[in-house]
Write an enzyme that holds these catalytic residues in place. Structure first.
Site, PDB file in Angstrom:
ATOM      1  N   GLU A 360      27.649  25.592  91.807  1.00 37.74           N
ATOM      2  CA  GLU A 360      26.621  25.725  90.877  1.00 37.74           C
ATOM      3  C   GLU A 360      25.965  26.899  91.475  1.00 37.74           C
ATOM      4  O   GLU A 360      24.703  27.101  91.206  1.00 37.74           O
ATOM      5  CB  GLU A 360      25.665  24.579  91.380  1.00 37.74           C
ATOM      6  CG  GLU A 360      26.182  23.129  91.336  1.00 37.74           C
ATOM      7  CD  GLU A 360      25.279  22.090  91.698  1.00 37.74           C
ATOM      8  OE1 GLU A 360      25.194  21.026  91.038  1.00 37.74           O
ATOM      9  OE2 GLU A 360      24.589  22.291  92.727  1.00 37.74           O
TER      10      GLU A 360
HETATM   11  C1  TNX Z   1      25.955  18.380  93.141  1.00 35.06           C
HETATM   12  S1  TNX Z   1      28.447  18.502  94.178  1.00 35.06           S
HETATM   13  C2  TNX Z   1      25.769  19.372  93.979  1.00 35.06           C
HETATM   14  C3  TNX Z   1      24.736  19.381  95.134  1.00 35.06           C
HETATM   15  C4  TNX Z   1      23.909  17.940  94.867  1.00 35.06           C
HETATM   16  C5  TNX Z   1      24.656  16.921  94.363  1.00 35.06           C
HETATM   17  C6  TNX Z   1      23.817  15.955  94.052  1.00 35.06           C
HETATM   18  C7  TNX Z   1      27.974  19.930  94.826  1.00 35.06           C
HETATM   19  C8  TNX Z   1      29.202  20.877  95.002  1.00 35.06           C
HETATM   20  N1  TNX Z   1      26.759  20.250  94.451  1.00 35.06           N
HETATM   21  O1  TNX Z   1      23.937  20.344  95.229  1.00 35.06           O
HETATM   22  O2  TNX Z   1      23.105  17.836  96.226  1.00 35.06           O
HETATM   23  O3  TNX Z   1      25.339  17.388  93.167  1.00 35.06           O
HETATM   24  O4  TNX Z   1      24.617  14.533  93.890  1.00 35.06           O
END
Ligand code: TNX
Length: 554
Positions: A360
């Site tokens: 992300e």
């Molecule tokens: C996605 S999974 C994220 C996290 C969040 C999560 C909540 C991932 C690699 N990144 O930053 O906490 O979703 O479900």
């Protein structure tokens, strides 16, 4: 199959790559559902209730994760006031495991259960040095008969996993902290067992909410019961930096002082972290520390203005948005920072892996992302660790030996899946943690109070019912290192809340990681899982009583 027969030999057919190829020579093929009937106690106790009757011992196959091979039959073994735990102590590790087992058994049985290295063929015997190479580093055999129960393994991790099997073969009351009635019987027969995958992991996000060392240890103990062998600690994110770094002290002292919702956060001193690592290793779990980079870095950016492209430190953040923060890829100091953090963290971490996040990074341009991730991977290599990254790492250039953690789900697009599968074809190893299967922070259903639902609701069956070997189309089977169950902590704040979300899904992911594919069967699994309910309760675990599982009345 006649469950009242005295001795039955069962060989489970393994359809997947196996650590026990010898087992393929099946004498008798049974479905996983068949294990429950075959494993029934001599005397004909009903096996399908998932609970042995008050007098019959639990059948050998009725554990989670399902064992690879069960040969049921013969007299049960009974732990009594006179039982000794006998270790053959070359290394001291068998002694330590014996002491651990005594610690589990003494409060509930009320027996002294002395640990001794004096020879003897009776009692509970823990033996290292099996010559059965097919057991691997983590496999074991457990033989139970009238006079003794003997666990044999090639290495201490196998012995420890065998001890977890022994625990589960005893009544759930054994987990209680006060004296219980017993009897403490183990069904007669032999279990021969080894894991399907080498990487069986759970992640705890200690950044969005901080968890104390005591809380982390409690989770480690729960993971150990299900033969997990990795604890992935998500040590940094926008909302908090949780590990002391001497060369950048404000990361922890400033960047660690709050959490989601604005509460008091916290951080692990180096000695706290070492204590977590030590405790995990005493339960044969390897800590995989994660510093999430280059996004998810607001806590670091808030702590040091010079890490920001504009030289201005943002305020601390206590919300739950993602994707708004980024380290400054063009600045030299960014890599000094990464080098310092990785060096100090690598020095504290005996395990081979170091996770650098990479998910992300929505505020980092693609070119900057590639530049940054490639340099960060090189730094990890400098300090002798194997890189793990979320699967977006495959959009950069994964170094040889890198591990990508796939967290996609049913709605993940074909191009993204293909990028990961192509990397796997090129040698990148994969740990699978599909968000709509293994994310323990996803709500079970619309009534679940805690958790998120961006990947949908994840009921117990959905969490269990998939095959890691075939899950990601195009990824070679031997690229799959294993599975992980992450729990993100935007909504969970303490052990009780972690447990409400982890149980009962965590044992299902553990089983996907451990048990042969041939045992995979929801209808059989849900019966074995149901039998864990009283064990969860005895351990003080406040679990979700899913209507999909035939829990015994409580
Ligand atoms: C996605 S999974 C994220 C996290 C969040 C999560 C909540 C991932 C690699 N990144 O930053 O906490 O979703 O479900």
């Amino acid at each position: 199959m006649n469950p009242s027969k005295g001795t039955q030999l069962v060989r489970l057919h393994r359809t997947q790559r196996t650590a026990l190829p010898r087992l393929l020579g099946s004498l008798l093929l049974v479905t996983a559902a068949g294990i429950s009937s075959v494993g029934a106690a001599p005397g004909g106790a009903a096996a399908h209730s998932g609970q042995a009757s008050a007098t019959a011992p639990r059948s050998l196959g009725q554990i989670v994760p399902a064992p690879a091979e069960v040969k049921a039959g013969g007299s049960p073994y009974t732990i009594t006031a006179g039982t000794k735990i006998r270790v053959d102590d070359d290394s001291g590790e068998a002694w330590r495991i014996g002491t651990y087992l005594a610690g589990v058994l003494r409060p509930s049985t009320g027996y002294a259960l002395p640990v001794t290295d004096r020879g003897g063929s009776d009692g509970i015997r823990l033996r290292l040095g099996s010559h059965d190479s097919e057991l691997g580093a983590e496999g074991y055999t457990l033989k139970s008969s009238h006079g003794s129960v003997t666990i044999t393994a090639r290495g201490p991790a196998g012995l420890f996993h065998g001890v977890q099997t022994l625990r589960q073969l005893l009544p759930a009351d054994v987990e209680k902290n006060s004296r219980q009635a017993g009897p403490w019987q183990v069904a007669g027969g032999t279990v021969t067992d080894a894991p399907r995958y080498a990487y069986r992991s759970a992640m705890l996000d200690v950044s969005r909410h901080f968890f104390s060392v005591t809380e982390v240890k409690r989770y480690i103990d729960q993971l150990a019961l299900y033969k997990m062998n990795k604890l992935h600690l998500h040590l940094s994110d926008d909302q908090g930096w949780r590990i002391a770094i001497d060369s950048w002290p404000r990361l922890a002292t400033y960047g660690g002082q709050t959490e989601v919702g604005g509460g008091v956060g916290g951080y692990y001193t180096k000695s706290d972290y070492k204590e977590i690592v030590r405790y995990a290793s005493s339960r044969y779990l390897e800590v995989v520390p994660e510093i999430d980079l280059p996004g998810h870095t607001n806590a670091a950016l808030a702590s040091y203005a010079e890490l920001n492209c504009n030289g201005v430190a943002p305020p601390l953040y206590t919300g739950t948005s993602v994707g708004f923060s980024s380290l400054c890829a063009p600045k030299a100091i960014t890599y000094t920072f990464v080098d310092d953090v990785v060096r100090e963290l690598a020095a504290l971490t005996p395990g081979k892996y170091l996770h650098i996040g990479g998910d992300e990074a929505h505020s980092t341009s693609h070119d900057d992302y590639v530049t940054f991730m490639n340099r960060a991977q090189a730094i990890v290599g400098t300090y002798g660790k194997t890189v793990v990254g979320w699967h977006q790492l495959t959009g950069a250039t994964p170094v040889a030996g890198a591990v990508a953690q796939y967290w996609g789900y049913d709605r993940t697009g074909a191009a993204e899946r293909k990028q990961v599968a192509d990397a796997a074809k090129n040698g990148t190893k994969l740990v699978l943690s599909p968000a709509d299967r293994t994310y323990l922070d996803m709500k079970y259903n619309k009534d679940t109070k805690l958790g998120l639902a961006w990947a949908g609701y994840v009921e117990v069956q959905r969490s269990y019912d998939w095959n890691p070997a075939t899950y990601l189309e195009g990824a070679p089977e031997d690229s799959i290192l294993g599975v992980e169950a992450p729990i993100w902590s935007e909504t969970v704040t303490n052990s009780d809340e972690v447990e409400q979300m982890a149980f009962p899904r965590l044992p299902g992911v553990a089983e996907l990681g451990w048990s042969p594919a041939s045992t995979h069967d929801w209808d059989a699994y849900k019966v074995r899982l149901a039998a864990q309910g009283p064990r969860f309760s005895a351990l003080g675990i406040d679990y979700y009583r899913s209507a999909q599982v035939p829990w015994p009345a409580q």
